[in-house]
Design an enzyme around this catalytic site. Structure first.
Site, PDB file in Angstrom:
ATOM      1  CG  ASP A   1      -1.602   1.252   1.507  1.00 57.74           C
ATOM      2  OD1 ASP A   1      -2.268   1.724   0.576  1.00 57.74           O
ATOM      3  OD2 ASP A   1      -1.511   1.798   2.632  1.00 57.74           O
TER       4      ASP A   1
ATOM      5  CG  ASP B   1      -1.979   2.730   6.431  1.00 58.48           C
ATOM      6  OD1 ASP B   1      -2.306   2.328   5.301  1.00 58.48           O
ATOM      7  OD2 ASP B   1      -2.448   3.764   6.943  1.00 58.48           O
TER       8      ASP B   1
ATOM      9  CG  HIS C   1      -9.551  14.042  -7.112  1.00 55.12           C
ATOM     10  ND1 HIS C   1      -8.885  13.211  -7.964  1.00 55.12           N
ATOM     11  CD2 HIS C   1      -9.220  13.639  -5.861  1.00 55.12           C
ATOM     12  CE1 HIS C   1      -8.201  12.330  -7.258  1.00 55.12           C
ATOM     13  NE2 HIS C   1      -8.387  12.568  -5.985  1.00 55.12           N
TER      14      HIS C   1
ATOM     15  CE  LYS D   1      -5.488  14.909  -2.529  1.00 55.36           C
ATOM     16  NZ  LYS D   1      -5.261  13.488  -2.848  1.00 55.36           N
TER      17      LYS D   1
ATOM     18  N   GLY E   1     -10.140  10.036  -3.004  1.00 57.68           N
ATOM     19  CA  GLY E   1     -10.369  11.466  -2.783  1.00 57.68           C
ATOM     20  C   GLY E   1     -11.697  11.955  -3.325  1.00 57.68           C
TER      21      GLY E   1
ATOM     22  CG  ASP F   1      -1.936   7.541   0.221  1.00 55.42           C
ATOM     23  OD1 ASP F   1      -1.085   8.442   0.161  1.00 55.42           O
ATOM     24  OD2 ASP F   1      -2.675   7.219  -0.737  1.00 55.42           O
TER      25      ASP F   1
ATOM     26  CD  GLU G   1     -13.929   7.279  -5.062  1.00 54.82           C
ATOM     27  OE1 GLU G   1     -13.030   8.109  -4.798  1.00 54.82           O
ATOM     28  OE2 GLU G   1     -13.832   6.499  -6.038  1.00 54.82           O
TER      29      GLU G   1
ATOM     30  CB  THR H   1      -7.223   3.921  -2.508  1.00 56.71           C
ATOM     31  OG1 THR H   1      -7.579   2.651  -1.995  1.00 56.71           O
ATOM     32  CG2 THR H   1      -8.451   4.720  -2.746  1.00 56.71           C
TER      33      THR H   1
HETATM   34  C1  XBP Z   1      -5.582   6.033   0.472  1.00 59.69           C
HETATM   35  C2  XBP Z   1      -6.733   6.866   0.233  1.00 59.69           C
HETATM   36  C3  XBP Z   1      -6.632   7.887  -0.770  1.00 59.69           C
HETATM   37  C4  XBP Z   1      -5.935   9.175  -0.407  1.00 59.69           C
HETATM   38  C5  XBP Z   1      -6.308  10.225  -1.416  1.00 59.69           C
HETATM   39  O1  XBP Z   1      -6.010   4.765   0.959  1.00 59.69           O
HETATM   40  O2  XBP Z   1      -7.783   6.675   0.806  1.00 59.69           O
HETATM   41  O3  XBP Z   1      -7.953   8.212  -1.047  1.00 59.69           O
HETATM   42  O4  XBP Z   1      -6.359   9.632   0.858  1.00 59.69           O
HETATM   43  O5  XBP Z   1      -5.930   9.875  -2.686  1.00 59.69           O
HETATM   44  P1  XBP Z   1      -5.048   3.485   0.885  1.00 59.69           P
HETATM   45  P2  XBP Z   1      -6.702  10.457  -3.984  1.00 59.69           P
HETATM   46  O6  XBP Z   1      -3.792   3.839   1.623  1.00 59.69           O
HETATM   47  O7  XBP Z   1      -5.807   2.422   1.628  1.00 59.69           O
HETATM   48  O8  XBP Z   1      -4.853   3.142  -0.564  1.00 59.69           O
HETATM   49  O9  XBP Z   1      -7.178  11.827  -3.629  1.00 59.69           O
HETATM   50  O10 XBP Z   1      -5.655  10.456  -5.069  1.00 59.69           O
HETATM   51  O11 XBP Z   1      -7.851   9.539  -4.263  1.00 59.69           O
HETATM   52 MG    MG Z   2      -3.044   3.077   3.435  1.00 55.80          MG
END
Ligand code: XBP
Ligand code: MG
Length: 251
Positions: free
Chosen positions: A8, A182, A81, A84, A52, A10, A54, A122
């Protein structure tokens, strides 16, 4: 036999949410004359929704009655988005977000052992390449055979689709892989894809229920930042792939 590690991004490779994504969203709201502001606390709750676009749609549905009636809300969210994403990439280019402790060491250990690497996330693809190139250098993008990201699958985490997509592309089976996550949404996704999962939690996810995970750690750790969970569990200051592989490969 474990052949493949799927990461993953983020929260796992770097703590990107509070000081990265959240800040970039707030900048986009201000740039577009919206009076929305996502505090650290509000953002923690909004993280229940992955993606983001969603997440913004959910915010409108639950918090902003005026924008709900906006004629083209879908387009407004797409535009917000895109802005962003620009803001977020700029934050990464400024070096605002470092990798989490031990991530670089772990990736190098994996490469030395000839393991195959991939990403299942994601977030938007350009966010992934920007994070990698600004922390590990441009070449690091090629360390990963497949980067599964963003809207490439319609159902984002907690659905297993992004992990299934990556495994299909690589031609590997779940039992050959370890996922690194995470958050509860990430863990639901990897476990629904039948993957063994190592968790490194963070401030936003430390209360999540990770029962059944292979290993649950505060951090992979390194010399400067030892892992307290590794010290408690194994009297070692940091997580090493070799230990987990020898355990899993002899099962
Ligand atoms: C990550 C997310 C992403 C980021 C935003 O989840 O939920 O939505 O917060 O990214 P994970 P975008 O670590 O479970 O993949 O704005 O590019 O969607
Ligand atoms: Mg994550």
């Amino acid at each position: 036999m474990i052949t493949t590690l799927i990461f993953d991004v983020d929260g796992t490779l770097a703590d990107t949410e509070r000081d990265g994504h959240r800040v970039a969203f707030n900048q986009a709201f201000e740039q577009n004359g919206l009076d929305w502001f996502w505090s650290e606390e509000t953002y923690g709750k909004l993280l229940a929704v992955t993606g983001g676009k969603e997440r913004m749609q959910f915010y409108v549905d639950t918090h902003d009655k005026t924008e709900k009636n906006c004629a083209d809300l879908k387009q407004m969210i797409i535009d917000l988005h895109a802005q962003k994403t620009k803001n977020y990439v700029a934050l990464l280019e400024n070096g605002t977000i470092p990798l989490r402790a031990g991530v670089e060491r772990l990736l190098n250990e994996a490469k030395d052992k000839g393991l195959r690497l991939a990403i299942a996330t994601t977030t938007t693809p350009e966010n992934v390449t920007a994070l990698l190139s600004n922390t590990l250098g441009k070449d690091s993008i090629d360390w990963f055979e497949v980067i599964g990201a963003g809207d490439i699958v319609p159902a984002k985490k907690p659905a297993p689709d992004i992990y299934s997509y990556v495994m299909d592309k690589m031609g590997v089976k779940a039992e050959e892989c370890i996922a690194f996550e995470d958050s509860i949404n990430g863990y639901k996704s990897s476990s629904a894809a039948d993957l063994k999962t190592v968790i490194t939690y963070n401030g936003y996810t430390q209360e999540d229920d990770f029962s059944g995970a292979e290993l649950i750690l505060d951090t992979y750790g390194d010399d400067a930042t030892p892992s307290l969970d590794m010290l408690n569990l194994y009297s070692k200051p940091y997580f090493e792939l070799a230990d987990l592989l020898s355990e899993l490969n002899t099962q």
